[in-house]
Design a protein around this motif. Structure first.
Motif, short mmCIF file in Angstrom:
data_model
loop_
_atom_site.label_atom_id
_atom_site.label_comp_id
_atom_site.label_asym_id
_atom_site.label_seq_id
_atom_site.Cartn_x
_atom_site.Cartn_y
_atom_site.Cartn_z
N ASN A 124 -3.87 6.93 -3.29
CA ASN A 124 -3.29 5.74 -2.66
C ASN A 124 -3.54 4.54 -3.55
OD1 ASN A 124 -3.79 3.19 -0.77
ND2 ASN A 124 -2.32 4.52 0.26
N SER B 60 1.09 5.58 -0.57
CA SER B 60 0.45 6.88 -0.74
C SER B 60 1.14 7.64 -1.86
CB SER B 60 0.53 7.67 0.58
OG SER B 60 1.90 7.97 0.88
N ARG B 61 0.53 8.73 -2.28
CA ARG B 61 1.08 9.53 -3.38
C ARG B 61 2.51 9.98 -3.07
NH1 ARG B 61 3.99 11.86 -5.73
NH2 ARG B 61 3.79 13.64 -7.14
N SER C 144 0.85 -1.18 0.00
CA SER C 144 0.00 0.00 0.00
C SER C 144 0.89 1.23 0.00
CB SER C 144 -0.92 0.00 1.22
OG SER C 144 -1.75 1.16 1.21
N TYR D 237 -7.43 1.52 -5.99
CA TYR D 237 -6.85 2.83 -6.27
C TYR D 237 -7.83 3.88 -5.76
CZ TYR D 237 -4.84 6.88 -8.56
OH TYR D 237 -4.29 8.12 -8.79
#
Length: 354
Positions: free
Chosen positions: A220, A26-27, A24, A158
């Motif tokens: 994410n 994050s941006r 996982s 997404y």
């Protein structure tokens, strides 16, 4: 002195097994050197009209031309679906043989639009939509070092916020669906396609903010990778008559005349290999051992008496695997020394994952 055991092909078993790992990101992590997830905007236009680039700055595969991204995904994944969302059926001709090739007669269409490999992700009839004309699409590209052999079906998510929150998930058959209603998108509406073995998530629904979901900083991506590992197992069987002498250097002693007595009463001082300038029980060591015995009139190195008795039982502590050139490839250490049996065969199994 070496101790070798030839292994045959029947002694080796290679077993594949699949491992999975969830991720996982994050941006803010997309551009990390060990991540490099790229988001790309695909634009339908001519090269002379649009030479703009797209992609995460410094991340993923870097920046690409928007037009080339559009043409690439169109050719690779949608070339059979441009005239029909269910895909064009490959057409073939039938041959009625003649007396010779000049007399052969063909029946049926000579051309087919459904002749391309578009990496279908299910054996079910798959529906795909690709925007043509003045249109756009969005791509989330995951590098192979993260997804391994393929993205595990039903594991992809997404999430992006462009005005409102939007989350897409895969249904296990290569379709990307909306997890919940967002704007004009209803729950479970198809929004794109995912190519599991290539790490490509493609958003084609024109009701999405396609440009925004590739550029927003609130994003994410989560997925599970699948990777096939191979466990190689070698079986080494030591027969009761094999390896019945120790290779441990502590079995070497030196005759000590100061212990008194005749030749048979010499005491033993354990010096080990370093007393002979050696590091292993090889031919050079035993040559040096013989030279010492000759130069000292027999007061040279001796094998400790208890190692030559009929009840002496060597212990195995280390197993090495060698190639045909006797080059060491791998070393296995036993958790504790294991005695070799004098009456039955002993089998060791060596497992290596790769």
């Amino acid at each position: 002195m070496g101790a070798w055991k030839q292994l045959l092909t029947e002694d080796v078993i290679v077993t594949p097994f699949e491992v999975n790992k969830g991720f996982s990101f994050s941006r803010a992590e997309f551009t990390d050197t060990n991540v490099q997830i790229n988001r790309l905007l695909a634009v339908s236009a001519s090269w002379t009209e649009n030479q703009n680039t797209t992609g995460e700055a410094g991340g993923g595969s870097g920046t690409e031309y928007q037009v080339l991204v559009y043409n690439s995904i169109k050719t690779l994944y949608y070339s059979n679906f441009l005239s029909s969302s269910r895909g064009d059926i490959p057409a073939s001709q039938s041959l009625l043989p003649g007396e010779d090739t000049a007399g052969d007669v063909f029946f049926g269409p000579s051309t087919s639009t459904g002749r391309y490999e578009n990496y279908l992700q299910t054996t079910l009839t798959q529906s795909r939509f690709f925007p043509t004309g003045s249109a756009t699409a969005s791509v989330v590209s995951i590098p192979s070092r993260l997804y391994g052999d393929y993205i595990l079906p039903t594991s992809f998510r997404y999430q992006a916020t462009v005005g409102s929150s939007f989350t897409a998930y895969d249904d296990g058959n290569g379709n990307l669906l909306a997890l919940a209603a967002s704007g004009s998108i209803i729950k479970d509406e198809k929004v794109g396609d995912i190519i599991y073995p290539q790490g490509m998530a493609i958003f084609t629904n024109q009701d999405l903010a396609l440009k925004g979901i590739t550029q927003t900083d609130t994003a994410n991506v989560a997925f599970s990778s699948s990777y096939t590992m191979y466990e190689s197992q070698w079986k080494a069987t030591i027969e009761e008559s094999e390896f019945n002498f120790t290779q441990n250097p502590s079995c070497i002693g030196v005759a000590n005349s100061s212990a008194g007595g005749g030749a048979e009463g010499y005491g033993i001082s354990i010096y080990g290999l370093s007393a002979y300038g050696a590091t292993s029980l090889d031919d050079n060591f035993f040559s040096a051992l013989t030279d010492r015995e000759t130069s000292t009139g027999g007061a040279g190195a001796l094998i400790l008496p208890f190692t030559t008795g009929s009840y002496f039982q060597p212990y195995v502590t280390t197993i090495g695997l060698y190639d045909d050139n006797q080059e060491l490839l791998a070393v296995g250490k036993l958790s504790q020394p294991y005695p070799l049996s004098r009456t039955t065969d002993t089998t060791f199994y060596i497992n290596i994952d790769r």
